[in-house]
Design an enzyme around this catalytic site. Structure first.
Site, mmCIF file in Angstrom:
data_model
loop_
_atom_site.group_PDB
_atom_site.id
_atom_site.type_symbol
_atom_site.label_atom_id
_atom_site.label_comp_id
_atom_site.label_asym_id
_atom_site.label_seq_id
_atom_site.Cartn_x
_atom_site.Cartn_y
_atom_site.Cartn_z
ATOM 1 N N PHE A 267 0.898 -1.161 -0.022
ATOM 2 C CA PHE A 267 -0.029 -0.046 0.218
ATOM 3 C C PHE A 267 0.781 1.253 0.166
ATOM 4 O O PHE A 267 0.476 2.334 0.598
ATOM 5 C CB PHE A 267 -1.014 -0.014 1.220
ATOM 6 C CG PHE A 267 -1.786 -1.229 1.115
ATOM 7 C CD1 PHE A 267 -2.738 -1.571 0.162
ATOM 8 C CD2 PHE A 267 -1.934 -2.056 2.258
ATOM 9 C CE1 PHE A 267 -3.416 -2.619 0.210
ATOM 10 C CE2 PHE A 267 -2.692 -3.155 2.430
ATOM 11 C CZ PHE A 267 -3.360 -3.393 1.154
ATOM 12 N N ILE A 493 3.327 -6.934 -5.948
ATOM 13 C CA ILE A 493 3.056 -6.783 -4.534
ATOM 14 C C ILE A 493 1.892 -7.219 -4.273
ATOM 15 O O ILE A 493 1.194 -6.888 -3.124
ATOM 16 C CB ILE A 493 3.258 -5.143 -4.229
ATOM 17 C CG1 ILE A 493 2.127 -4.444 -4.931
ATOM 18 C CG2 ILE A 493 4.546 -4.805 -4.686
ATOM 19 C CD1 ILE A 493 2.247 -2.714 -4.682
ATOM 20 N N THR A 495 -0.742 -7.782 -6.307
ATOM 21 C CA THR A 495 -1.717 -7.257 -7.498
ATOM 22 C C THR A 495 -1.748 -7.719 -8.487
ATOM 23 O O THR A 495 -2.858 -7.710 -9.480
ATOM 24 C CB THR A 495 -1.160 -5.592 -7.806
ATOM 25 O OG1 THR A 495 0.034 -5.843 -8.137
ATOM 26 C CG2 THR A 495 -1.258 -4.807 -6.567
ATOM 27 N N LEU A 660 -6.644 -5.308 -18.756
ATOM 28 C CA LEU A 660 -5.832 -6.599 -19.119
ATOM 29 C C LEU A 660 -6.478 -7.953 -18.361
ATOM 30 O O LEU A 660 -6.352 -8.957 -19.133
ATOM 31 C CB LEU A 660 -4.099 -6.422 -18.734
ATOM 32 C CG LEU A 660 -3.448 -5.206 -19.532
ATOM 33 C CD1 LEU A 660 -2.026 -5.481 -19.451
ATOM 34 C CD2 LEU A 660 -4.023 -5.371 -21.118
ATOM 35 N N ASN A 661 -6.833 -7.802 -17.272
ATOM 36 C CA ASN A 661 -7.179 -8.986 -16.515
ATOM 37 C C ASN A 661 -8.297 -8.573 -15.579
ATOM 38 O O ASN A 661 -8.153 -8.064 -14.644
ATOM 39 C CB ASN A 661 -5.916 -9.544 -15.689
ATOM 40 C CG ASN A 661 -6.453 -10.795 -14.876
ATOM 41 O OD1 ASN A 661 -7.867 -11.100 -15.099
ATOM 42 N ND2 ASN A 661 -5.515 -11.571 -14.381
ATOM 43 N N PRO A 662 -9.629 -8.630 -16.355
ATOM 44 C CA PRO A 662 -10.612 -7.997 -15.350
ATOM 45 C C PRO A 662 -10.981 -8.762 -14.007
ATOM 46 O O PRO A 662 -11.316 -7.950 -13.038
ATOM 47 C CB PRO A 662 -11.900 -8.396 -16.341
ATOM 48 C CG PRO A 662 -11.225 -8.514 -17.635
ATOM 49 C CD PRO A 662 -9.926 -9.121 -17.555
ATOM 50 N N GLY A 732 -3.503 2.220 -15.093
ATOM 51 C CA GLY A 732 -3.275 1.238 -13.930
ATOM 52 C C GLY A 732 -4.603 1.483 -13.093
ATOM 53 O O GLY A 732 -5.302 2.166 -13.367
ATOM 54 N N GLY A 734 -4.598 0.198 -9.307
ATOM 55 C CA GLY A 734 -4.191 -0.069 -7.885
ATOM 56 C C GLY A 734 -4.697 0.706 -7.088
ATOM 57 O O GLY A 734 -5.235 0.600 -5.841
ATOM 58 N N GLU A 735 -4.671 1.990 -7.430
ATOM 59 C CA GLU A 735 -5.227 3.244 -6.260
ATOM 60 C C GLU A 735 -6.542 3.925 -6.279
ATOM 61 O O GLU A 735 -7.059 4.348 -5.568
ATOM 62 C CB GLU A 735 -4.053 4.223 -6.502
ATOM 63 C CG GLU A 735 -2.860 3.491 -5.780
ATOM 64 C CD GLU A 735 -1.554 4.091 -6.200
ATOM 65 O OE1 GLU A 735 -1.152 4.276 -7.229
ATOM 66 O OE2 GLU A 735 -0.788 4.832 -4.989
HETATM 67 MO MO1 MOS Z 1 1.447 3.397 -4.115
HETATM 68 S S1 MOS Z 1 1.000 4.466 -2.529
HETATM 69 O O1 MOS Z 1 2.267 4.524 -5.107
HETATM 70 O O2 MOS Z 1 2.374 2.076 -3.383
#
Ligand code: MOS
Length: 769
Positions: A267, A493, A495, A660-662, A732, A734-735
């Site tokens: 994170f 990580i 993900t 790419l990977n739903p 991306g 992730g965030e």
């Molecule tokens: Mo994220 S806060 O860029 O790991």
């Protein structure tokens, strides 16, 4: 309906398909090795001694009793730890550290839990007992952990990796004058608390010096007689850590190797090196033995970063019909005494809406806390809580539906840079979100919606997150057994990076996913990107594709030059590789040959291709403004009689380029939405005003959202490729799912209860008022 005939190679394309984790079996069987899972003969255990004051000086350390305890090898402190140098920032992600002071550099204590000594013993238990037996005498000063923030630090941005000064303080038009004369005004201050990253995997380091078994060939190729250092670390950025350690121990970079095979998430907390890494390495150096150091859950709240507290004044000026004329966003966040982490709350403010007059300013307030650091969606997440909350307040004031208000203020271009967006489909996100959620059934009056005896609150917010590429390198091999291997020194990580790389190589070569070996998380591999900023996937696509293309080019040459090859008389450019088979373009796939056959005929085990791609991140003159967008629709239930608030339904729509990977993508958004529930309702690191200690430093007292707090979450992706980022058009994910969530929840809370909560998290007491 008759089935449509789809060419086999196309049908098998793994891009855009729900693809389970290729590393899943390793994880569920316990074979995946995390940083603290590595064991070496003679390995010792280190436990740091934590300062029990937050401001002052260590005047005496009594280690006599600790040193005599059974199994204890050494107690280290300033005088006997040996030299640990500082590291300096270089270009790109080079030398990045949030806490610049090396451990034990002086006797000053600047935050609670700062490491002041290190116990090393044969077992973890002996080291812990010894650390507890070290007695420190302090000269105490009153710590400052005050929650009311007023800027007291130089507003100048200290050198950061990328010069973002201009972006941090944007200004256009005359925001103050336009606000003063605006018929409708919102002027509110929003507060977000310090939040602590709590990945389940604790930070951990295992350090070895001159270890010939793990350094392998690297030991032979080292460029000086300097020793070699190997670190197994929980890291989101192994190459940066390598460079930092090389500086801290005065080593050539190639003498340092960092390995992160698996990460139990980070994170952002594991992006940049922390003091335990250099302490473990220094102890291993002093003792000539491998040393393992696992940070405790309590230390996770003290020494390895957090999201800083923010206080953000937002002033919106608008016309009576809801058109923005002015935005002022002035924020302050807390910082550590020595360090300069910047929480860029204004990240999205300058481009999210169309507004002629705008000003973003910031300030920082020094506190006796460990250095803050990026936490999922740094800057934008607290920033969008403030901006999107203010927009929802404006919608109420002008009596315009909050979705409609945003539609009214949708910009045509990025007005902060004066350039077009590469791909912005926020209006379509709103359209799909309102449909899926059933937003048209919302009655705007507070407390006016009920179901099953509960009051319902419906709220929404928009979200955005930056998209760009970091530099990346990768290599791809095709092998004589029909398998492929892809290597890249980036990290997975949690993900899904292993899976994405397998998909990319499978797409290019036709080798099935199960036959693609993916090797990651090691500085001895081609330099991969940091796993941060939601940019790893977008960054590796062009590097992996280039590597695969180069491997295929070698294969074509081999196919046309090997005596007896069916393609001996052909030119390389006449050949195609599809579905793992080589054929002449004009003749079609009927006479195709598996590439493994061609390699075997040439007596080759493998062909390798290397690829690299450049960064777009930090480009001072971009042609397009590249961001992901989206929105969240939230339902809460409110049971006033027992003051029970629940998030009962979430619909999120995300425009993050091609997905790419739903399956993995949905998982990212769901996880972020859960974190958004935690941010809105639970998470809050409390610093005790007397001791300066983060007092809820455990998972019983630091509340995060758990299964019982999580409602059904519906995630929709728009899937418009953004080819400014890479040829697949993948940004991306992730965030972005965390951005805007807290504002959507607090607006739903207001709709249900009539209470505007402007300081997170929402507390029951707020709603009883
Ligand atoms: Mo994220 S806060 O860029 O790991």
């Amino acid at each position: 309906m008759p089935m449509t005939q789809v060419p086999e190679a196309k049908a098998a394309s793994p891009i855009g398909r729900n693809t389970p984790r290729v590393d899943g079996p390793l994880k569920v069987t316990g074979l995946a090795q995390y940083a603290s899972d590595f064991h070496f003969p003679g390995m010792l255990y280190a436990v740091p001694v934590e300062a029990t004051i937050a401001n002052g000086r260590v005047v005496k350390l009594d280690v006599a009793a600790a040193e005599k305890m059974p199994g204890v090898r050494a107690i280290f402190y300033r005088e006997n730890i040996g030299k640990i140098f500082r590291s300096v920032l270089g270009p790109g992600f080079e030398g990045v550290v949030d806490e610049r002071r090396p451990p034990f550099e002086d006797d000053v204590v600047r935050y609670y839990g700062q490491y002041i000594a290190l116990a090393v013993a044969d077992t973890f238990e002996a080291a812990k007992a010894a650390a507890d037996a070290v007695r420190a005498t302090y000269q105490r000063e009153k710590p400052n952990v005050a929650t009311e923030l007023k800027a007291d630090d130089e507003p100048e941005v200290v050198p950061t990796t990328f010069d973002m000064r201009e972006r941090l303080q944007s200004e256009r038009g005359d925001a103050e004058a336009a606000f003063a004369s605006a018929p409708v005004k919102v002027d509110q201050t929003y507060v977000t608390p310090a939040e602590t990253h709590n990945p389940i995997e604790l930070h951990a380091t295992t350090a070895l010096w001159d270890d010939s078994t793990t350094m392998g060939a690297r030991t032979d190729s080292r460029t000086s007689d300097a020793p070699t250092l190997t670190l197994y670390e929980a890291s989101q950025a192994v190459f940066n850590l390598q460079g930092v350690l090389a500086q801290m121990f005065g080593l050539p970079k190639e003498n340092v190797r960092v390995i992160t095979k698996f990460l139990g998430s980070g994170f952002g907390g594991k992006l940049w090196p922390w003091t335990h890494c250099s302490l473990a390495a220094a102890a291993a150096r002093q003792l000539g033995k491998p040393v393992k150091l696992v940070v405790s859950r309590k230390m996770m709240f003290q020494t390895v970063g957090h999201r800083p507290r923010t206080q953000q004044r937002v002033r919106l000026g608008a016309t009576d019909d809801g058109k923005l004329v002015s935005i002022q966003h002035d924020y302050v966040h807390h910082k550590a005494v020595l360090d300069h982490y910047h929480e860029d709350c204004g990240e999205a403010t300058a481009f999210l809406y169309s507004v002629p007059n705008l000003r973003v300013t910031f300030g920082r307030a020094k506190r006796n806390v460990g250095s803050p650091t990026p936490m999922r969606g740094p800057g934008a997440v607290p920033g969008l809580y403030a901006i999107e909350s203010a927009m929802n307040e404006l919608a109420d004031q002008v009596k315009i539906d909050p979705v409609q208000l945003r539609v009214l203020n949708e910009p045509k271009i990025d007005e902060s840079l004066g350039i077009p967006f590469s791909s912005r489909h926020l209006l379509e996100c709103f359209k799909l979100g309102t449909e899926k959620f059933g937003w048209s059934k919302r009655s705007p009056d507070v407390g006016s919606m009920r179901r099953d005896g509960l009051t319902l609150g419906w709220g929404m917010a928009g979200c955005t997150w930056a998209a760009a590429r970091f530099p990346a390198e990768a290599s791809v091999q095709l092998r004589d057994d029909g398998t492929a291997r892809v290597a890249c020194g980036t990290q997975d990580i949690g993900t899904g990076t292993y899976t994405i790389l397998a998909q990319l190589v499978s797409q290019k070569t036709g080798v099935p996913l199960a036959k693609v070996e993916v090797v990651l998380g090691d500085t001895s591999l081609p330099a991969g990107p940091i796993s941060g900023g939601s940019m790893a996937t977008g960054s590796v696509v062009p590097a992996v594709f280039a590597a695969a293309d180069n491997a295929i080019a070698s294969l074509r040459t081999i196919a046309t030059t090997t005596p007896g090859s069916p393609f001996e008389k052909r030119k390389p450019e006449e050949l195609l590789l599809e579905g793992g088979r080589v054929f002449v373009k004009e003749e079609g796939a009927d006479k195709s040959v598996p590439f493994a056959d061609l390699l075997r005929r040439a007596n080759l085990r493998l062909v390798t291709g290397s690829g690299e791609s450049e960064a777009t991140f930090g480009n001072p003159k971009p042609k397009f403004s590249t961001h992901s967008f989206g929105c969240h629709f939230v339902e809460v239930t409110w049971q006033a009689e027992i003051a029970r608030l629940r998030v009962s339904r979430v619909v999120s729509v995300i425009d993050a380029g091609r997905i790419l990977n739903p399956l993995a993508g949905r998982n990212q958004i769901e996880g972020a939405v859960v974190m958004g529930i935690g941010m809105a309702l639970f998470e809050h690191t409390h610093y005790d005003p007397q001791s300066g200690a983060p007092i809820n430093s455990n998972l019983a007292d630091y509340i995060v959202a758990v299964n019982a707090d999580v409602p059904p979450i519906e995630v929709h992706f728009l899937d418009y490729p953004d080819t400014e980022i890479n040829e697949l058009g993948a940004r991306g994910i992730g965030e972005i799912g965390l951005a805007g969530m807290a504002a959507a929840i607090t607006s739903a809370v207001h709709h249900a209860t009539g209470v505007r909560v402007r300081e997170l998290p929402v507390k029951i007491e707020d709603l009883l008022a």
